[in-house]
Design an enzyme around this catalytic site. Structure first.
Site, mmCIF file in Angstrom:
data_model
loop_
_atom_site.group_PDB
_atom_site.id
_atom_site.type_symbol
_atom_site.label_atom_id
_atom_site.label_comp_id
_atom_site.label_asym_id
_atom_site.label_seq_id
_atom_site.Cartn_x
_atom_site.Cartn_y
_atom_site.Cartn_z
ATOM 1 N N ARG A 1 108.426 -108.586 23.583
ATOM 2 C CA ARG A 1 109.231 -109.800 23.810
ATOM 3 C C ARG A 1 108.378 -110.991 23.433
ATOM 4 O O ARG A 1 107.262 -111.160 23.943
ATOM 5 C CB ARG A 1 109.665 -109.918 25.273
ATOM 6 C CG ARG A 1 110.250 -111.298 25.611
ATOM 7 C CD ARG A 1 110.818 -111.411 27.008
ATOM 8 N NE ARG A 1 112.093 -110.715 27.106
ATOM 9 C CZ ARG A 1 112.979 -110.925 28.083
ATOM 10 N NH1 ARG A 1 112.745 -111.832 29.013
ATOM 11 N NH2 ARG A 1 114.108 -110.264 28.110
ATOM 12 N N HIS B 1 118.749 -110.461 20.697
ATOM 13 C CA HIS B 1 118.494 -109.787 21.985
ATOM 14 C C HIS B 1 119.241 -108.441 21.960
ATOM 15 O O HIS B 1 120.203 -108.227 22.712
ATOM 16 C CB HIS B 1 118.969 -110.674 23.139
ATOM 17 C CG HIS B 1 118.363 -110.329 24.464
ATOM 18 N ND1 HIS B 1 117.514 -109.256 24.654
ATOM 19 C CD2 HIS B 1 118.490 -110.912 25.691
ATOM 20 C CE1 HIS B 1 117.141 -109.214 25.922
ATOM 21 N NE2 HIS B 1 117.724 -110.195 26.575
ATOM 22 N N GLN C 1 119.910 -106.170 25.088
ATOM 23 C CA GLN C 1 120.932 -106.761 25.970
ATOM 24 C C GLN C 1 122.342 -106.393 25.499
ATOM 25 O O GLN C 1 123.253 -106.181 26.299
ATOM 26 C CB GLN C 1 120.765 -108.290 25.993
ATOM 27 C CG GLN C 1 121.762 -109.021 26.868
ATOM 28 C CD GLN C 1 121.510 -108.843 28.354
ATOM 29 O OE1 GLN C 1 120.386 -109.048 28.813
ATOM 30 N NE2 GLN C 1 122.521 -108.467 29.107
ATOM 31 N N ASP D 1 125.512 -118.048 28.633
ATOM 32 C CA ASP D 1 124.073 -117.935 28.882
ATOM 33 C C ASP D 1 123.592 -119.320 29.275
ATOM 34 O O ASP D 1 124.334 -120.305 29.146
ATOM 35 C CB ASP D 1 123.359 -117.426 27.609
ATOM 36 C CG ASP D 1 121.898 -117.048 27.869
ATOM 37 O OD1 ASP D 1 121.509 -116.958 29.059
ATOM 38 O OD2 ASP D 1 121.149 -116.870 26.893
ATOM 39 N N CYS E 1 123.914 -112.585 30.971
ATOM 40 C CA CYS E 1 122.718 -111.741 30.835
ATOM 41 C C CYS E 1 121.723 -111.993 31.962
ATOM 42 O O CYS E 1 120.860 -111.159 32.207
ATOM 43 C CB CYS E 1 122.076 -111.946 29.466
ATOM 44 S SG CYS E 1 121.453 -113.599 29.183
ATOM 45 N N ARG F 1 121.171 -102.544 31.959
ATOM 46 C CA ARG F 1 119.961 -102.698 31.138
ATOM 47 C C ARG F 1 119.103 -101.445 31.245
ATOM 48 O O ARG F 1 118.486 -101.004 30.279
ATOM 49 C CB ARG F 1 119.135 -103.922 31.582
ATOM 50 C CG ARG F 1 119.820 -105.283 31.494
ATOM 51 C CD ARG F 1 120.237 -105.662 30.087
ATOM 52 N NE ARG F 1 119.155 -105.579 29.127
ATOM 53 C CZ ARG F 1 118.155 -106.456 29.013
ATOM 54 N NH1 ARG F 1 118.113 -107.521 29.777
ATOM 55 N NH2 ARG F 1 117.207 -106.304 28.098
HETATM 56 N N1 CP Z 1 118.660 -110.788 30.447
HETATM 57 C C1 CP Z 1 117.333 -110.648 30.363
HETATM 58 O O1 CP Z 1 116.764 -110.445 29.287
HETATM 59 O O2 CP Z 1 116.705 -110.724 31.561
HETATM 60 P P1 CP Z 1 115.129 -110.879 31.732
HETATM 61 O O3 CP Z 1 114.727 -112.179 31.079
HETATM 62 O O4 CP Z 1 114.936 -110.906 33.241
HETATM 63 O O5 CP Z 1 114.463 -109.722 31.092
#
Ligand code: CP
Length: 335
Positions: free
Chosen positions: A108, A135, A138, A233, A275, A321
């Site tokens: 990430r 993403h 997700q 979001d 998300c 997830r």
């Molecule tokens: N939705 C998501 O990616 O959550 P985090 O940032 O907690 O990993």
């Protein structure tokens, strides 16, 4: 046609066919059922997984860790200050080193080019845990959640509207994933916050193959009617400076997911996705700060009324997830 994703990277949705993504959704459903019924078979015993997080995470990190543990694998977490990557050691050299230790690498970070470079120089699969552009992990959770709440519809019959800031990873991914899978996708946002022309063109090209219906509009009255799902979001993404908050909030106020927006779907069973994390109340430092500055104390991108209602399936989405990320790992490095 059988699907084989062994040794594949998972970097962005556009790298996959509809058939392959459907396979991952089916595998996620199977792994979820197996966990619920106590019948999970470990297909990653003895494997080692590296988790590189240059940004904070709750869901993605926990999904990779629990998914790996459930499948018998071990994980090593490298946080924002926990390795030399990008500072004292290039991405390419880091990839070559980690590939000697690990069977798979999650990353990430900011630039999509970083995760692409990591994958190029790694001999083991690399999974994108979020970049500024995409993403993809997700998306599997979002689509599994929609399928679970679609009242018997297949994904090609589902209509969803993404409201708000659509020119970042979530907007890009929701548009392109729906286009690949053949859904009715509506992006509702001020024009300056639409996905780039390049992303739009890619989505329209995939829609030609899948039969997806795509709408980009600035008008919630055009987008929302008929939507089975409404999603949004946060209005300012990770890494953006605090100075942009005021302008962004003024621009996006008409795109808040509130009770009136949900009613515009015309569907009692319309569901809300996010998300997460979401700014829906003042129970966070940022939520309190923004409420104090703007007076918006009932939520930003979503009101607390919608978030606290039965329409909200964001927590089921968050749990998914785990099942979907586990599916990606099993499919790419599992025995
Ligand atoms: N939705 C998501 O990616 O959550 P985090 O940032 O907690 O990993």
């Amino acid at each position: 046609m059988p699907v084989n994703l062994k040794h594949r990277d998972f970097l962005k949705e556009l790298d996959f066919t509809r058939h392959e993504l459907q396979y991952l959704l089916d595998l996620s459903r199977d792994l979820k059922r197996a966990k619920y019924t106590g019948n999970e078979r470990q297909r990653m015993a003895g494997k080692n997984v590296a988790l590189i997080f240059e940004k904070a995470s709750t869901r993605t990190r926990c999904a990779f860790e629990v998914g790996a543990f459930d499948q018998g694998a071990h994980v090593t977490y490298l946080g924002p200050s926990g390795s030399h990557i990008g500072h004292k050691e290039s991405i390419a050299d880091t990839a070559a080193v980690l590939a000697g230790f690990f069977d798979g690498i999650e990353f990430r970070g900011n630039a999509q080019t970083d995760v692409e470079e990591l994958a190029e120089y790694s001999s083991v699969p690399v999974w994108n845990g979020l970049t500024d552009e995409w993403h993809p992990t997700q998306m599997l959770a979002d689509f599994l959640t929609m399928l679970e709440h679609a009242r018997g519809k297949v994904i090609q019959e589902v209509t969803y509207t993404y409201m708000g800031d659509a020119r970042s990873n979530m907007g890009n991914s929701e548009l392109v994933m729906g286009a690949i899978m053949g859904a009715d996708v509506r992006i509702c946002s001020p024009k300056e916050l639409w996905p780039t022309k390049e992303v739009q063109d890619a989505a329209y090209a995939r829609a030609e193959e899948s039969g997806a219906r795509i709408m980009l509009t600035e008008d919630p009255d055009e987008a929302l009617p008929g939507s089975d799902f409404v999603m949004t979001d946060v209005w300012v993404s990770m890494g953006e400076p605090a100075e942009v908050w005021n302008d962004r909030i003024n621009l996006l106020k008409p795109y808040q997911v509130n009770a009136a927006a949900m009613a515009k779907t015309g569907k009692d069973h319309a569901r809300f996705l996010h998300c997460l994390p979401a700014f829906h109340d003042t129970n966070t430092v940022v939520g309190r700060d923004v409420a104090a500055k703007t007076g918006m104390d009932q939520g930003l991108e979503v009101t607390d009324e919608v978030f606290s209602s039965p329409a909200n399936v964001a927590f089921a989405q968050a749990e998914n997830r785990l099942h979907t990320i586990k599916a990606i790992m099993v499919a790419t490095i599992g025995d």
